[in-house]
Design an enzyme around this catalytic site. Structure first.
Site, PDB file in Angstrom:
ATOM      1  N   ASP A   1       7.341   3.278  -1.665  1.00  0.00           N
ATOM      2  CA  ASP A   1       7.393   4.810  -2.786  1.00  0.00           C
ATOM      3  C   ASP A   1       5.923   5.542  -2.077  1.00  0.00           C
ATOM      4  O   ASP A   1       4.757   5.233  -1.043  1.00  0.00           O
ATOM      5  CB  ASP A   1       7.018   4.509  -3.799  1.00  0.00           C
ATOM      6  CG  ASP A   1       7.196   6.354  -4.949  1.00  0.00           C
ATOM      7  OD1 ASP A   1       7.242   7.062  -4.212  1.00  0.00           O
ATOM      8  OD2 ASP A   1       6.595   6.151  -5.576  1.00  0.00           O
TER       9      ASP A   1
ATOM     10  N   SER B   1      11.359   7.651  -0.758  1.00  0.00           N
ATOM     11  CA  SER B   1      10.557   8.194  -1.457  1.00  0.00           C
ATOM     12  C   SER B   1      11.462   9.539  -1.623  1.00  0.00           C
ATOM     13  O   SER B   1      12.969  10.095  -1.427  1.00  0.00           O
ATOM     14  CB  SER B   1       9.469   8.851  -0.681  1.00  0.00           C
ATOM     15  OG  SER B   1       8.858   9.557  -1.394  1.00  0.00           O
ATOM     16  N   ASN B   2      11.310  10.329  -3.188  1.00  0.00           N
ATOM     17  CA  ASN B   2      11.520  11.551  -3.543  1.00  0.00           C
ATOM     18  C   ASN B   2      10.899  12.637  -2.431  1.00  0.00           C
ATOM     19  O   ASN B   2      12.015  13.999  -2.662  1.00  0.00           O
ATOM     20  CB  ASN B   2      11.597  11.577  -5.015  1.00  0.00           C
ATOM     21  CG  ASN B   2      12.592  10.583  -5.575  1.00  0.00           C
ATOM     22  OD1 ASN B   2      13.218   9.913  -5.257  1.00  0.00           O
ATOM     23  ND2 ASN B   2      11.780  10.833  -7.306  1.00  0.00           N
TER      24      ASN B   2
END
Length: 263
Positions: free
Chosen positions: A29, A136-137
């Site tokens: 992340d 990751s976003n």
């Protein structure tokens, strides 16, 4: 969990190639690597005494919007999601978010750098033969900015931004990106999360998961727990047992961990 602390720098090693065998990889992340604290500092500077309240409202709505957009099939990227959440958060608190303040807060996302313990941790993981990438976003430009600011681009393979599948985590197709990108079986991929909900999502998907819980968040009540937890990169490195890592060359087989004993 072991205590946090900086790793001693290890000798540089060549980045592993995709043809290396056996392959192992770690998908990160954003926030185990990237330090978000300057955003809160900027919020407090712009809104003295109210920065923490703005950050809490912003962060909450940021992820609520991400999940709602995935469920409703109305995806926009994380940059736009973050901007929309900021506007709502300021409105909910009755704060006058002028264009200049809004631009400054958003710009801070492009000025972020890595946590202090990241480089030695990445050096250790690379020396042990792991392939590394973000899952990751964040958009790719957001991730690129942080790596460029920190001089860490050489450690990572192409970003697995949720833009690729137009679905934010914890949607299964977001986690699935690592399987396709690394070309490895599920059991050869470790996911490193910054948030408890993300650790639970990756674990439910079937990845071995490490929760790098830098801010001492409480565990989520989602019925799924990470395989390991710690407060810093040293804890991540120490979590990885010799059987989890690729065959290393004699020059790098002990340097990454300080010794060759099982952990």
């Amino acid at each position: 969990p072991r205590g946090a602390g900086a790793l001693a720098p290890t000798p540089a090693a060549s980045a592993p190639t995709k043809s290396g065998a056996p392959g192992h990889a770690i998908a990160f992340d954003a926030f185990p690597i990237i330090d978000p604290r300057p955003i809160g500092v900027k919020a407090e500077r712009l809104f003295p005494g109210l920065g923490a309240a703005l950050m809490n409202a912003w962060r909450t709505r940021q992820f609520e919007y991400a999940w709602l957009r995935t469920l409703s099939g109305t995806y926009v990227d994380f940059w736009q999601t973050t901007n929309d959440a900021l506007v709502f958060a300021a409105r909910s608190l009755g704060l006058p978010l002028e264009t200049g303040a809004q631009a400054q807060l958003m710009q801070t996302y492009l000025e972020l750098k890595a946590w202090d313990d990241v480089r030695p941790g990445l050096e250790a993981l690379r020396a042990a033969g792991f392939r590394l990438a973000f899952l990751s976003n964040f958009t790719a430009p957001m991730l690129d900015s942080a790596l460029q600011n920190s001089g860490l681009k050489a450690f990572f393979e192409p970003h697995l931004s949720t833009d690729r599948v137009r679905a934010f985590k914890p949607a299964p197709r977001a986690y699935e990106m690592a399987l396709k990108a690394f070309g490895l079986p599920r059991e050869h991929i470790l996911f490193c999360a910054a948030a408890g909900w993300d650790a639970a999502g990756a674990r439910a998907f079937g990845y071995r998961t490490f929760w790098l819980n830098r801010t001492n968040q409480p565990r989520e009540g989602l019925g799924v727990q990470a395989d390991g937890e710690g407060k810093g990169m040293k804890d991540l490195v120490e979590f990885i047992h010799p059987t989890d890592r690729p065959a290393a060359s004699p020059a790098s087989s002990t340097g990454a961990y300080g010794d060759s004993s099982p952990r």
